[in-house]
Design an enzyme around this catalytic site. Structure first.
Site, PDB file in Angstrom:
ATOM      1  N   GLU A  47       0.865  -1.203   0.000  1.00 42.82           N
ATOM      2  CA  GLU A  47       0.000   0.000   0.000  1.00 42.82           C
ATOM      3  C   GLU A  47       0.897   1.248   0.000  1.00 42.82           C
ATOM      4  O   GLU A  47       1.973   1.239   0.612  1.00 42.82           O
ATOM      5  CB  GLU A  47      -0.833  -0.023   1.289  1.00 42.82           C
ATOM      6  CG  GLU A  47      -1.686   1.213   1.522  1.00 42.82           C
ATOM      7  CD  GLU A  47      -2.268   1.256   2.956  1.00 42.82           C
ATOM      8  OE1 GLU A  47      -1.523   0.988   3.924  1.00 42.82           O
ATOM      9  OE2 GLU A  47      -3.465   1.577   3.084  1.00 42.82           O
ATOM     10  N   ASN A 110      -6.949   6.494  -1.581  1.00 42.21           N
ATOM     11  CA  ASN A 110      -5.896   5.513  -1.322  1.00 42.21           C
ATOM     12  C   ASN A 110      -6.199   4.353  -2.276  1.00 42.21           C
ATOM     13  O   ASN A 110      -7.162   3.611  -2.071  1.00 42.21           O
ATOM     14  CB  ASN A 110      -5.946   5.075   0.142  1.00 42.21           C
ATOM     15  CG  ASN A 110      -4.773   4.199   0.525  1.00 42.21           C
ATOM     16  OD1 ASN A 110      -4.066   3.677  -0.328  1.00 42.21           O
ATOM     17  ND2 ASN A 110      -4.565   4.035   1.828  1.00 42.21           N
ATOM     18  N   LYS A 127      -9.562   2.358  -1.625  1.00 39.04           N
ATOM     19  CA  LYS A 127      -9.737   1.802  -0.276  1.00 39.04           C
ATOM     20  C   LYS A 127     -11.065   2.227   0.352  1.00 39.04           C
ATOM     21  O   LYS A 127     -11.379   3.426   0.427  1.00 39.04           O
ATOM     22  CB  LYS A 127      -8.567   2.249   0.598  1.00 39.04           C
ATOM     23  CG  LYS A 127      -8.504   1.603   1.977  1.00 39.04           C
ATOM     24  CD  LYS A 127      -7.187   1.979   2.654  1.00 39.04           C
ATOM     25  CE  LYS A 127      -7.011   1.355   4.022  1.00 39.04           C
ATOM     26  NZ  LYS A 127      -5.690   1.710   4.612  1.00 39.04           N
ATOM     27  N   GLU A 146      -5.734   8.817   7.852  1.00 38.08           N
ATOM     28  CA  GLU A 146      -6.303   8.423   6.552  1.00 38.08           C
ATOM     29  C   GLU A 146      -7.667   9.067   6.318  1.00 38.08           C
ATOM     30  O   GLU A 146      -8.021   9.396   5.191  1.00 38.08           O
ATOM     31  CB  GLU A 146      -6.405   6.903   6.445  1.00 38.08           C
ATOM     32  CG  GLU A 146      -5.055   6.231   6.266  1.00 38.08           C
ATOM     33  CD  GLU A 146      -5.189   4.799   5.803  1.00 38.08           C
ATOM     34  OE1 GLU A 146      -5.764   4.547   4.740  1.00 38.08           O
ATOM     35  OE2 GLU A 146      -4.708   3.909   6.534  1.00 38.08           O
ATOM     36  N   CYS A 172      -4.787  -2.895   3.053  1.00 34.73           N
ATOM     37  CA  CYS A 172      -4.476  -2.829   4.475  1.00 34.73           C
ATOM     38  C   CYS A 172      -5.660  -3.081   5.395  1.00 34.73           C
ATOM     39  O   CYS A 172      -6.092  -4.204   5.543  1.00 34.73           O
ATOM     40  CB  CYS A 172      -3.781  -1.505   4.796  1.00 34.73           C
ATOM     41  SG  CYS A 172      -2.953  -1.591   6.407  1.00 34.73           S
ATOM     42  N   ASN A 197       0.431  -1.074   5.399  1.00 32.30           N
ATOM     43  CA  ASN A 197       1.385  -0.344   6.254  1.00 32.30           C
ATOM     44  C   ASN A 197       0.806  -0.433   7.655  1.00 32.30           C
ATOM     45  O   ASN A 197      -0.124   0.316   7.995  1.00 32.30           O
ATOM     46  CB  ASN A 197       1.437   1.145   5.888  1.00 32.30           C
ATOM     47  CG  ASN A 197       2.204   1.447   4.622  1.00 32.30           C
ATOM     48  OD1 ASN A 197       3.385   1.780   4.652  1.00 32.30           O
ATOM     49  ND2 ASN A 197       1.514   1.352   3.497  1.00 32.30           N
TER      50      ASN A 197
HETATM   51  N1  CDT Z   1      -2.770   1.425   6.570  1.00 36.69           N
HETATM   52  C1  CDT Z   1      -3.664   0.851   7.401  1.00 36.69           C
HETATM   53  O1  CDT Z   1      -4.806   0.681   7.044  1.00 36.69           O
HETATM   54  N2  CDT Z   1      -3.211   0.500   8.629  1.00 36.69           N
HETATM   55  C2  CDT Z   1      -4.059   0.013   9.655  1.00 36.69           C
HETATM   56  C3  CDT Z   1      -3.579   0.453  10.985  1.00 36.69           C
HETATM   57  C4  CDT Z   1      -4.674   1.049  11.701  1.00 36.69           C
HETATM   58  S1  CDT Z   1      -4.155   1.844  13.164  1.00 36.69           S
HETATM   59  C5  CDT Z   1      -5.222   3.159  13.251  1.00 36.69           C
HETATM   60  C6  CDT Z   1      -4.239  -1.493   9.669  1.00 36.69           C
HETATM   61  O2  CDT Z   1      -5.374  -1.942   9.822  1.00 36.69           O
HETATM   62  O3  CDT Z   1      -3.259  -2.222   9.587  1.00 36.69           O
END
Ligand code: CDT
Length: 312
Positions: A47, A110, A127, A146, A172, A197
């Site tokens: 991502e 995204n 996303k 985000e 993600c 990420n």
């Molecule tokens: N990039 C992403 O979606 N990361 C999220 C972390 C969320 S923490 C607020 C994940 O679900 O891995």
């Protein structure tokens, strides 16, 4: 006859804020070449693979924010990625921050795309499940903005007939939601590509152990594959990035739910597997034969509302 496609997850180590797109693309081209040497036909990148994970910073200057977005795809720096992949006859999945101008209005998403063996964009996804928050929150050691920088994706969860299979995508946080998988499962998906990420620590719970976070990372993908009879290639941006530790743990998962390949570093690393796209058919025609066993008449609450109802 088996329909085998050799897939690769191209995990990427950290991308510093000062690293240029050209430098990042150079790393990706090296991963593509190594994937080709190992016989891969389809490579999955993370991502927001072209930049640092910028939603960790609160920014008010939208010019600063927009520097992290791609204005065109392919663009001047990413064209080289498309050209290399086409010359090698490799398809790929790429996550990036997308600018779209529609009816005179700028939209920010995204986004991920699938590029086919001929270098054409065969599919796009934006996303849906945007985690985090919109405004600065001082109690967090790092931000997760985000919801500030992106709109909710407006393309649903499409699947695409390309490169010999039925291909789906998510990004993600989407992987944590069973709805993501089931919607694509209802469209017969055979291979889901996803990049992530994910911080190694929980910014809201200092006591959550890293191994539990890694378990959550893996069980969501494994359950999604098993319950929908699909392969998945799930790929991290990993390591110590601009002061924040991102987990690795990239995996390739079979329709049985088994992990068949897993990264073991927090750096640029390839994982490769020969995936038989027909392997999901057994689940799809037996225990998860949707037409025979699903009961949509009792699932209404799932689409009628977002939040749960407290029992009396
Ligand atoms: N990039 C992403 O979606 N990361 C999220 C972390 C969320 S923490 C607020 C994940 O679900 O891995």
């Amino acid at each position: 006859m088996a329909r085998v496609i050799t897939v690769a997850g191209a995990q990427m180590g950290p991308i510093a804020r000062g690293e240029t797109r050209a430098e990042v693309v150079e790393r990706m081209v090296a991963l593509l070449r190594r994937a080709h040497e190992r016989g891969a036909k389809l490579v999955v990148f993370p991502e927001l693979a072209l930049t640092t994970f910028f939603p960790r910073w609160y920014m008010e200057d939208w010019n600063e924010v927009d520097a992290f977005f791609e204005k065109e795809m392919p663009g001047p720096d990413t064209q080289r990625l498309f050209d290399t992949a086409r010359d090698l006859g490799i398809g790929f999945y790429l996550g990036y921050a997308e600018h779209e101008h529609r009816d005179g209005v700028l939209h920010r998403f995204n986004t991920s795309i699938i590029v086919d063996f001929e270098g054409r964009i065969a599919g796009k996804y934006r996303k849906v499940h945007l985690p985090g928050h919109t405004d600065f929150e001082g109690h967090r050691p790092w931000q997760h903005l985000e919801k500030r920088y992106f709109e909710v994706g407006d393309l649903g969860f499409p699947v695409f007939r390309t490169m010999g299979g039925i291909m789906g995508m998510c990004l993600c946080n989407d992987r944590r939601w069973p709805e993501t998988w089931r919607v694509m499962g209802m469209k017969g998906v055979e291979l889901v590509m996803l990049g992530y990420n994910t911080p190694a620590a929980n910014s809201l719970s200092a006591t959550e152990p890293p191994h539990v976070r890694m378990m959550h990372n893996h069980i969501t993908v494994q359950a999604g594959c098993y319950q929908n009879g699909t392969w998945a290639v799930s790929v991290a941006k990993a390591g110590h990035e601009d002061g924040c530790d991102l987990m690795g743990g990239s995996i390739i998962v079979a329709p049985s739910g088994e992990i068949v390949a897993q990264a073991h570093t927090l750096a640029d690393e390839l994982i490769v597997y020969d995936a038989d796209l027909d392997e999901g058919r057994f689940n799809k025609t037996t225990i998860f034969n949707f037409a025979a066993h699903r009961r949509p008449e009792v699932y209404g609450i799932i689409t009628e509302r977002a939040g749960m109802i407290e029992p009396d």
